[in-house]
Design an enzyme around this catalytic site. Structure first.
Site, PDB file in Angstrom:
ATOM      1  CG  ASP A 127      -1.735   1.123   1.210  1.00  0.00           C
ATOM      2  OD1 ASP A 127      -2.301   1.224   0.647  1.00  0.00           O
ATOM      3  OD2 ASP A 127      -1.602   1.922   2.208  1.00  0.00           O
ATOM      4  CD  GLU A 135      -2.565   2.714  -3.610  1.00  0.00           C
ATOM      5  OE1 GLU A 135      -3.356   2.709  -3.808  1.00  0.00           O
ATOM      6  OE2 GLU A 135      -1.729   2.217  -2.365  1.00  0.00           O
TER       7      GLU A 135
END
Length: 726
Positions: A316, A369
């Site tokens: 993330d 990401e």
């Protein structure tokens, strides 16, 4: 029960040297709490890193939370580790560390390496283990095939607390074991190859969706025990479904029982708030330059791959890690040693993370990401890249949603929104994400972003999914989007499953199911996902009609597919498209089928390519383009197919017989039969075409349409029974 703490250690000198050097990547085997037998007595060994503490003790129900009863021993090697063995303490015991500081203060902290935690809002760690008798060896043995970049990867992103709840008690979460039946059955039905769980690591605040982690080594207790979660993982694997876990090494919350200011000093985070505080999420940033912190994070990544058999990690907020000035104004950040904005420690950390992860588990996927143009995110580290296996294609997502949110009449001016992605599509190994981030914070659901009346909104979304699944790159779709949930996602409630009883939503769900099947069945859609060889524009210039034509290519030219997208609500009949090969072509998918709540403008019969140049190709066919629809075509017969049959018949020995399923058959007859079968199909197609040219009535939603003077059924104006006027 004795109240003494006995001297005992699971660390060797070599372990300590690796830990200090930032090279110990199995710290979960050493730090934390472990039930062991020592000198014939069963108890628990505790070890915690707190180098700036003046004293550390273990407190819990077993000693009335008395900080003076069980004081740990500091190691003699300046490692900063406190450890000791407490007899008669076993699995299931709740505990915390009582940490005294140099300022005569104290903290009650959870265990950073705890394997299990109390269910929030309670905050104690729990003595536990990760023993499990795994039964997913078949999946693990062939994971290198199912998880490969030249295989179809279609990911269903799931938030466990809101995917589905107990219908009789909407406030009750489904357990890991309940999900092991209901979720697994649904994913199989829908045809996704993988699921991605939003962070399941223990977190105090449900509203963070798991992205504010306090228990990095523990699946959240909201849904059951660690073994219950392992059962869910195993059940998915045994159903042939891979699992990616969201992983958050970018920041952590400041909760009193967590990592922040752990031993009275900035142990895990930077001390300078310009480097250690994240303004967007009111959280704290790991100090990637500290060796012990690197060991903590890389050990944590390996932990989920090792103990829980995860097939990969979706990392993330990578962009926030890469840039020192991320979400900061001038003067609010500290440049690197060269005066730049790149976080060199974070770059080094990510390279090492990926090298270690792939070095230990070569058949997993590490997915970034990352939303910027940082070069080489998914390139090997030896080529100067960060070493990830895939990267989210955020540019494609933004451009595509922007395009589809426009009224069709204006799309002619924005053709480049859909074509631009192919300019850079092969610079990285891209995953196309339509994730949870696109359906929260006032953005609305996907279907609510679409313009027009009800029919057009659903048709637009079907076309968007058709474009997504035929575009280069792997796929990710967030829960609820597959049946066009109309409300924005709410983490506190179940998805609106009742909608699937209505035709528009059931049609959308069936469409996504069939798109997954198409994607898995057609090698051209996945074999060259990350190579320019796998994609060719046939025509991107028809902006006036908002039409896009392209070809997807696998290793075998006979498997190529041609995609035609018409992104206006006007059906276009007799639209000629160029083809890469001559032969008979068949429409194998159409987002406008009645089954999907479409208007039914389909091409039901195979079409023989004509030697009429179009779109730079020598051959072409004339088709009907569905309104707000995507049509996919594949070569079903070619002269070379028949030549191969004839050649086989010629060289086949007449006297030789072959055996099939225990039955002997003459090879010549078998070959001739195959040839006749192929010829029969061609003749059948020709007859069908001739029949179409006659006055053949076609029934469309109860209305007969006379098919005169056209080789294509002109049923473009037909409506589904509940469709609004287009």
């Amino acid at each position: 029960m004795t109240s003494s703490v006995l001297s005992y250690s699971r660390f060797s000198d070599f372990d300590i040297s690796l830990f200090k050097a930032g090279k110990h990547f199995r710290l979960y085997e050493k730090l934390g709490s472990h039930v062991v037998e020592h000198e014939g007595v069963t108890g628990t060994y505790f070890a915690v890193w707190a180098p700036n503490a003046t004293g550390v003790s273990v407190i819990g129900n077993f000693n009335g939370w008395n900080s003076e009863s069980h004081i740990l021993n500091p190691r003699w090697d300046s490692s900063g580790i406190w450890e000791g063995f407490i007899p008669d303490i076993g699995k299931g015991e709740a505990y915390k560390y009582f940490i005294r500081t140099h300022e005569n203060g104290y903290f009650e902290r959870g265990d950073p390496y705890a394997l299990f935690w109390e269910e929030p809002p309670r905050t104690a760690s729990i003595v536990w283990d990760t023993w499990y008798e795994w039964n997913d060896q078949e999946w693990m043995n062939r994971r290198n095939q199912n998880n490969a970049l030249d295989k179809p990867i279609s990911v269903y992103e799931v938030h466990l607390a809101s995917w589905r709840r107990d219908p009789s008690n909407p406030d009750r979460f489904l357990s890991y074991r309940e999900l092991a039946h209901q979720l697994v059955e649904y994913v199989i039905h829908m045809g996704f190859t993988h699921v991605e769980f939003m962070p399941i690591m223990e977190h105090p605040f449900s509203g963070s969706w798991g992205y504010q982690v306090t228990g990095y080594f523990a699946p959240t207790s909201r849904f059951g025990t660690p073994q219950d979660f392992m059962f869910l993982m195993e059940s998915l694997h045994n159903a042939g479904i891979g699992i990616y876990l969201d992983w958050v090494p970018s920041h952590f919350p400041g909760d009193a029982h967590g990592l922040y200011n752990y031993d009275g000093s900035h142990l895990y985070e930077h001390s300078d708030p310009r480097q250690g505080f994240h303004p967007d999420w009111n959280s704290y940033i790991f100090n990637y330059g500290r060796n012990e912190v690197r060991s903590f994070l890389i050990s944590n990544a390996l932990f989920w791959l090792d103990r829980y058999h995860a097939d990969g990690l979706r990392v993330d907020a990578v962009a926030s890690m890469l840039y020192l000035d991320y979400s900061r104004k001038e003067g609010e950040w500290v440049p690197n040693q060269y005066g730049g904005r790149e976080n060199l420690d974070a770059v080094s950390f990510m390279k090492e993370l990926n090298e270690v992860a792939y070095g230990n588990y070569g058949d997993i996927q590490m997915i970034a990401e990352e939303s910027t143009s940082w070069p080489g995110v998914s390139h090997p580290t030896w080529q100067g890249g960060l070493g990830f296996g895939m990267k989210w294609m955020m540019g494609w997502m933004n451009d595509t949603l922007r395009y589809f949110s426009k009224e069709p009449i204006y799309r002619r001016h924005h053709q480049q929104d859909l074509t631009f992605s192919t300019v850079y599509a092969f610079t990285e190994n891209f995953m196309l994400p339509l994730s949870h981030d696109e359906v929260v914070h006032g953005k609305g659901s996907l279907v609510s972003k679409m313009p027009g009346d009800e029919w057009q909104r659903f048709a637009n979304l079907r076309a968007l999914f058709g474009f997504m699944f035929t575009h280069p790159g792997t796929k990710l779709l967030f829960q609820g989007c597959e049946f066009a949930q109309t409300a924005e996602w709410n983490h506190d409630h179940s998805l609106d499953w009742h909608l699937t009883q209505y035709d528009p939503h059931k049609g959308m769900e069936d469409l996504v199911k069939d798109l997954n099947q198409l994607y898995r069945n057609e090698p051209a859609l996945y074999e060259n996902n990350f190579s320019g060889y796998g994609f060719e524009w046939l025509d991107q210039s028809d902006a006036e009609n908002s039409v896009f034509l392209y070809c997807r290519k696998g290793h075998n030219w006979q498997e190529y597919v041609v995609v035609a997208a018409n992104l206006t609500p006007v059906a276009r009949h007799n639209y000629r498209i160029g083809l890469p090969h001559n032969g008979v072509w068949t429409e194998i998918f159409n987002t406008d089928k009645h089954d999907y709540w479409g208007s039914g403008v389909v091409n039901p019969y195979p079409l023989e390519a004509e030697m009429q140049p179009q779109h730079g190709k020598a051959q072409s066919i004339s088709i009907s383009l569905p309104p707000l629809g995507v049509s996919v075509w594949k070569l079903k017969d070619h002269p070379s197919f028949r030549e191969h049959v004839e050649k086989t018949e010629t060289i086949a020995p007449k006297e030789k017989s072959i055996e099939s399923n225990g039955v002997k058959a003459d090879k010549k007859e078998s070959t001739a039969s195959t040839e006749n079968s192929v010829k029969a199909k061609v003749v059948k197609a020709e007859k069908a075409k001739e029949t179409t040219l006659k006055e053949k009535p076609v029934k469309t939603n109860g209305v007969k349409v006379e098919m005169k003077d056209s080789s294509v059924p002109k049923n473009g104006n037909g409506k589904s029974k509940k469709a609004s006027s287009k």
